[in-house]
Design a protein around this motif. Structure first.
Motif, PDB file in Angstrom:
ATOM      1  N   VAL A   9       7.226  -1.195  12.355  1.00 42.42           N
ATOM      2  CA  VAL A   9       6.337  -0.692  11.299  1.00 42.42           C
ATOM      3  C   VAL A   9       5.665  -1.817  10.516  1.00 42.42           C
ATOM      4  CG1 VAL A   9       7.644   1.448  11.057  1.00 42.42           C
ATOM      5  CG2 VAL A   9       8.204  -0.516   9.595  1.00 42.42           C
ATOM      6  N   ALA A  10       5.939  -3.074  10.870  1.00 42.64           N
ATOM      7  CA  ALA A  10       5.342  -4.216  10.170  1.00 42.64           C
ATOM      8  C   ALA A  10       3.813  -4.143  10.108  1.00 42.64           C
ATOM      9  CB  ALA A  10       5.793  -5.520  10.820  1.00 42.64           C
ATOM     10  N   PRO A  11       3.131  -3.678  11.176  1.00 43.46           N
ATOM     11  CA  PRO A  11       1.662  -3.598  11.116  1.00 43.46           C
ATOM     12  C   PRO A  11       1.148  -2.701   9.981  1.00 43.46           C
ATOM     13  CG  PRO A  11       2.407  -3.440  13.386  1.00 43.46           C
ATOM     14  CD  PRO A  11       3.633  -3.357  12.532  1.00 43.46           C
ATOM     15  N   MET A  12       1.958  -1.767   9.520  1.00 40.48           N
ATOM     16  CA  MET A  12       1.533  -0.891   8.426  1.00 40.48           C
ATOM     17  C   MET A  12       1.306  -1.704   7.146  1.00 40.48           C
ATOM     18  SD  MET A  12       3.913   2.501   8.934  1.00 40.48           S
ATOM     19  CE  MET A  12       3.097   3.379   7.591  1.00 40.48           C
ATOM     20  N   TYR A  13       2.138  -2.706   6.925  1.00 43.05           N
ATOM     21  CA  TYR A  13       1.979  -3.562   5.744  1.00 43.05           C
ATOM     22  C   TYR A  13       0.687  -4.361   5.827  1.00 43.05           C
ATOM     23  CZ  TYR A  13       6.585  -2.622   3.750  1.00 43.05           C
ATOM     24  OH  TYR A  13       7.654  -2.009   3.151  1.00 43.05           O
ATOM     25  N   ASP A  14       0.385  -4.878   7.005  1.00 39.55           N
ATOM     26  CA  ASP A  14      -0.847  -5.646   7.196  1.00 39.55           C
ATOM     27  C   ASP A  14      -2.064  -4.779   6.900  1.00 39.55           C
ATOM     28  OD1 ASP A  14       0.682  -7.817   8.004  1.00 39.55           O
ATOM     29  OD2 ASP A  14       0.572  -7.255  10.126  1.00 39.55           O
ATOM     30  N   LYS A  15      -2.018  -3.529   7.363  1.00 39.73           N
ATOM     31  CA  LYS A  15      -3.133  -2.603   7.152  1.00 39.73           C
ATOM     32  C   LYS A  15      -3.281  -2.263   5.671  1.00 39.73           C
ATOM     33  CE  LYS A  15      -6.391   0.139   8.673  1.00 39.73           C
ATOM     34  NZ  LYS A  15      -7.626  -0.413   9.282  1.00 39.73           N
ATOM     35  N   PHE A  16      -2.177  -1.981   5.006  1.00 43.40           N
ATOM     36  CA  PHE A  16      -2.221  -1.631   3.588  1.00 43.40           C
ATOM     37  C   PHE A  16      -2.773  -2.785   2.751  1.00 43.40           C
ATOM     38  CE2 PHE A  16       0.179   2.257   2.089  1.00 43.40           C
ATOM     39  CZ  PHE A  16       0.070   2.937   3.290  1.00 43.40           C
ATOM     40  N   LYS A  17      -2.390  -3.995   3.111  1.00 41.63           N
ATOM     41  CA  LYS A  17      -2.780  -5.157   2.299  1.00 41.63           C
ATOM     42  C   LYS A  17      -4.245  -5.553   2.480  1.00 41.63           C
ATOM     43  CE  LYS A  17       1.798  -7.148   1.615  1.00 41.63           C
ATOM     44  NZ  LYS A  17       2.698  -8.309   1.808  1.00 41.63           N
ATOM     45  N   GLU A  18      -4.953  -4.844   3.370  1.00 42.15           N
ATOM     46  CA  GLU A  18      -6.397  -5.054   3.473  1.00 42.15           C
ATOM     47  C   GLU A  18      -7.102  -4.537   2.226  1.00 42.15           C
ATOM     48  OE1 GLU A  18      -7.739  -3.240   7.060  1.00 42.15           O
ATOM     49  OE2 GLU A  18      -6.633  -4.617   8.374  1.00 42.15           O
ATOM     50  N   ASP A  19      -6.436  -3.606   1.539  1.00 49.38           N
ATOM     51  CA  ASP A  19      -6.941  -3.078   0.267  1.00 49.38           C
ATOM     52  C   ASP A  19      -6.379  -3.955  -0.856  1.00 49.38           C
ATOM     53  OD1 ASP A  19      -7.281  -1.748  -2.158  1.00 49.38           O
ATOM     54  OD2 ASP A  19      -6.932   0.233  -1.328  1.00 49.38           O
ATOM     55  N   PRO A  20      -7.231  -4.663  -1.608  1.00 51.53           N
ATOM     56  CA  PRO A  20      -6.755  -5.582  -2.649  1.00 51.53           C
ATOM     57  C   PRO A  20      -5.871  -4.911  -3.702  1.00 51.53           C
ATOM     58  CG  PRO A  20      -9.091  -5.924  -2.220  1.00 51.53           C
ATOM     59  CD  PRO A  20      -8.695  -4.678  -1.493  1.00 51.53           C
ATOM     60  N   VAL A  21      -6.198  -3.677  -4.071  1.00 51.89           N
ATOM     61  CA  VAL A  21      -5.412  -2.959  -5.081  1.00 51.89           C
ATOM     62  C   VAL A  21      -4.030  -2.623  -4.532  1.00 51.89           C
ATOM     63  CG1 VAL A  21      -5.257  -0.879  -6.495  1.00 51.89           C
ATOM     64  CG2 VAL A  21      -7.463  -2.025  -6.197  1.00 51.89           C
ATOM     65  N   MET A  22      -3.994  -2.142  -3.292  1.00 52.86           N
ATOM     66  CA  MET A  22      -2.718  -1.796  -2.670  1.00 52.86           C
ATOM     67  C   MET A  22      -1.872  -3.055  -2.454  1.00 52.86           C
ATOM     68  SD  MET A  22      -0.962   0.815  -1.825  1.00 52.86           S
ATOM     69  CE  MET A  22      -2.161   2.149  -1.669  1.00 52.86           C
ATOM     70  N   LYS A  23      -2.513  -4.138  -2.070  1.00 56.67           N
ATOM     71  CA  LYS A  23      -1.808  -5.410  -1.867  1.00 56.67           C
ATOM     72  C   LYS A  23      -1.130  -5.845  -3.172  1.00 56.67           C
ATOM     73  CE  LYS A  23      -2.661 -10.152  -0.206  1.00 56.67           C
ATOM     74  NZ  LYS A  23      -2.207 -10.940  -1.367  1.00 56.67           N
ATOM     75  N   LYS A  24      -1.852  -5.713  -4.273  1.00 63.43           N
ATOM     76  CA  LYS A  24      -1.311  -6.090  -5.583  1.00 63.43           C
ATOM     77  C   LYS A  24      -0.120  -5.215  -5.953  1.00 63.43           C
ATOM     78  CE  LYS A  24      -2.730  -6.748 -10.411  1.00 63.43           C
ATOM     79  NZ  LYS A  24      -3.878  -6.624 -11.371  1.00 63.43           N
ATOM     80  N   THR A  25      -0.223  -3.911  -5.656  1.00 61.17           N
ATOM     81  CA  THR A  25       0.866  -2.979  -5.976  1.00 61.17           C
ATOM     82  C   THR A  25       2.115  -3.285  -5.154  1.00 61.17           C
ATOM     83  OG1 THR A  25      -0.718  -1.221  -6.512  1.00 61.17           O
ATOM     84  CG2 THR A  25       1.541  -0.542  -6.085  1.00 61.17           C
ATOM     85  N   ILE A  26       1.932  -3.525  -3.862  1.00 58.62           N
ATOM     86  CA  ILE A  26       3.057  -3.845  -2.983  1.00 58.62           C
ATOM     87  C   ILE A  26       3.771  -5.101  -3.459  1.00 58.62           C
ATOM     88  CG2 ILE A  26       3.728  -4.564  -0.644  1.00 58.62           C
ATOM     89  CD1 ILE A  26       1.382  -2.791   0.362  1.00 58.62           C
ATOM     90  N   GLU A  27       3.004  -6.117  -3.765  1.00 62.90           N
ATOM     91  CA  GLU A  27       3.579  -7.382  -4.200  1.00 62.90           C
ATOM     92  C   GLU A  27       4.281  -7.238  -5.548  1.00 62.90           C
ATOM     93  OE1 GLU A  27       0.251 -10.028  -3.977  1.00 62.90           O
ATOM     94  OE2 GLU A  27       0.483 -10.351  -1.810  1.00 62.90           O
ATOM     95  N   ALA A  28       3.736  -6.381  -6.425  1.00 63.31           N
ATOM     96  CA  ALA A  28       4.360  -6.148  -7.734  1.00 63.31           C
ATOM     97  C   ALA A  28       5.703  -5.444  -7.561  1.00 63.31           C
ATOM     98  CB  ALA A  28       3.431  -5.327  -8.614  1.00 63.31           C
ATOM     99  N   ILE A  29       5.748  -4.469  -6.639  1.00 61.43           N
ATOM    100  CA  ILE A  29       6.997  -3.749  -6.358  1.00 61.43           C
ATOM    101  C   ILE A  29       8.032  -4.699  -5.771  1.00 61.43           C
ATOM    102  CG2 ILE A  29       8.055  -2.023  -4.827  1.00 61.43           C
ATOM    103  CD1 ILE A  29       5.524  -0.314  -5.251  1.00 61.43           C
ATOM    104  N   GLN A  30       7.620  -5.524  -4.832  1.00 65.20           N
ATOM    105  CA  GLN A  30       8.547  -6.454  -4.194  1.00 65.20           C
ATOM    106  C   GLN A  30       9.070  -7.504  -5.186  1.00 65.20           C
ATOM    107  OE1 GLN A  30       5.954  -7.733  -0.983  1.00 65.20           O
ATOM    108  NE2 GLN A  30       6.910  -6.322   0.482  1.00 65.20           N
ATOM    109  N   ALA A  31       8.313  -7.769  -6.241  1.00 67.85           N
ATOM    110  CA  ALA A  31       8.708  -8.775  -7.231  1.00 67.85           C
ATOM    111  C   ALA A  31       9.679  -8.232  -8.281  1.00 67.85           C
ATOM    112  CB  ALA A  31       7.471  -9.336  -7.917  1.00 67.85           C
ATOM    113  N   VAL A  32       9.820  -6.916  -8.340  1.00 67.98           N
ATOM    114  CA  VAL A  32      10.735  -6.319  -9.321  1.00 67.98           C
ATOM    115  C   VAL A  32      12.182  -6.654  -8.948  1.00 67.98           C
ATOM    116  CG1 VAL A  32      11.648  -4.131 -10.237  1.00 67.98           C
ATOM    117  CG2 VAL A  32       9.170  -4.450  -9.944  1.00 67.98           C
ATOM    118  N   ASP A  33      12.966  -7.048  -9.938  1.00 68.51           N
ATOM    119  CA  ASP A  33      14.376  -7.399  -9.682  1.00 68.51           C
ATOM    120  C   ASP A  33      15.193  -6.176  -9.312  1.00 68.51           C
ATOM    121  OD1 ASP A  33      13.867 -10.051 -10.214  1.00 68.51           O
ATOM    122  OD2 ASP A  33      14.298  -9.828 -12.360  1.00 68.51           O
TER     123      ASP A  33
END
Length: 327
Positions: A303-327
């Protein structure tokens, strides 16, 4: 099929127009809540708790009438009734809600959360509160998230790894993200409403589905599907929603009461959800279901390609990275 669904929606609409989503009876504000779950489901019990707390907080001036088991329609139909103010509240999976607020697609990404603690830190923090309001532009205001655990695959055929899903027809929600996930895993995604799924499994229209343990148990799907693979690919929360047509008619005090009661019910639901998961696991094994625990890394790779596809959208990329940064 579409004509029948439209006819059903018109009938429901006619009934609800007569009842109204929120009405006054002897100075009591009555809000109607429709959802598709069984009455023994933890989320239904949480909503009963919310109704009780709202009545207590408001001194009896506000009440919630709850209609379970799809009495007022499927998840999507209830959302549409909320949009026109004919129904006051509903509970839906964020997988279905992504059709009304694209930002919520992020919850459908497999293995987005590291663990249960990380998930709640996101949902109850700044990111979660922002996402609750993502659908407000479509007249749907989120009040709180309910724990819906982790979703795993189950089938009428043996499944122990991603390769076993190849060629299987897997029921998914009306979610493009869920469909893409199953495709990446080699399966054939088939959207079917929750209420129709048992018959679809029984008749072989689909080979399997994916959901959390309590839903698998309480729906009696274990009677048909004897293989449950605990891959925990997604952790889509449920969302409690109020129609803005109803919300905007409430006073600030009434809004506060409703929001507080909703949040308290979500906290209560966390405890009974965990108990329901353990009970469901025990009961399905007693019923002869083979439960397996696969290597999750094999799923992550597919399912790794799904992340690549989502991150093509700058807003979605920012949201994903913000979620991953939460402790």
């Amino acid at each position: 099929m579409k004509i029948l669904k439209k006819q059903r929606l018109l009938i429901l609409l006619g009934i609800l127009v007569m009842l109204a989503g929120c009405e006054a009876k002897d100075q009591t504000k009555v809000i109607r809540l429709g959802h598709g779950l069984d009455t023994s489901h933890p989320v239904h019990k949480a909503m009963l708790f919310m109704a009780q707390r709202l009545e207590e907080k408001s001194g009896g001036s506000m009440t919630i009438d709850i209609y379970p088991n799809q009495q007022l329609g499927s998840e999507r139909e209830c959302l549409e009734l909320l949009q026109i103010g004919s129904l006051g509240m509903t509970k839906v999976s964020t997988g279905v809600l992504e059709n009304f607020a694209a930002e919520l697609k992020v919850f459908g990404l497999p293995f987005l959360f590291r663990d249960r603690e990380h998930r709640f830190n996101v949902l109850e923090g700044e990111i979660g509160q922002k996402l609750l309001l993502a659908s407000e532009r479509n007249r749907l205001r989120g009040l709180t998230f309910y724990d819906a655990g982790s979703r795993s695959f189950y089938s009428t055929e043996p499944i122990k790894n991603p390769d076993d899903l190849a060629g299987q027809k897997i029921r998914v929600m009306e979610s493009q993200t869920a469909m893409n996930m199953v495709k990446n895993l080699g399966g054939s995604p088939t959207p079917i409403s929750w209420g129709e799924l048992y018959t679809a499994l029984q008749q072989g229209i689909v080979d399997g589905a994916e959901n959390n343990l309590p839903s698998f148990y309480l729906s009696y799907h274990y009677e048909v599907c004897k293989y449950f693979m605990v891959d925990e690919h997604t952790a889509l929360p449920d969302e409690l929603i109020v129609s803005t047509a109803i919300w905007n008619k409430l006073t600030t005090q009434q809004q506060d009461w409703l929001k507080e009661a909703a949040v308290e019910s979500a906290e209560y639901e966390k405890t009974i959800w965990r108990e329901a998961e353990l009970h469901a696991l025990e009961e399905i094994q007693k019923a002869g279901v083979e439960v397996t625990y696969p290597d999750k890394e094999a799923f992550r790779e597919k399912v790794a390609p799904m992340y690549d596809k989502f991150k093509e959208d700058p807003v979605m990329k920012k949201t994903i990275e913000a979620i991953q940064a939460v402790d």
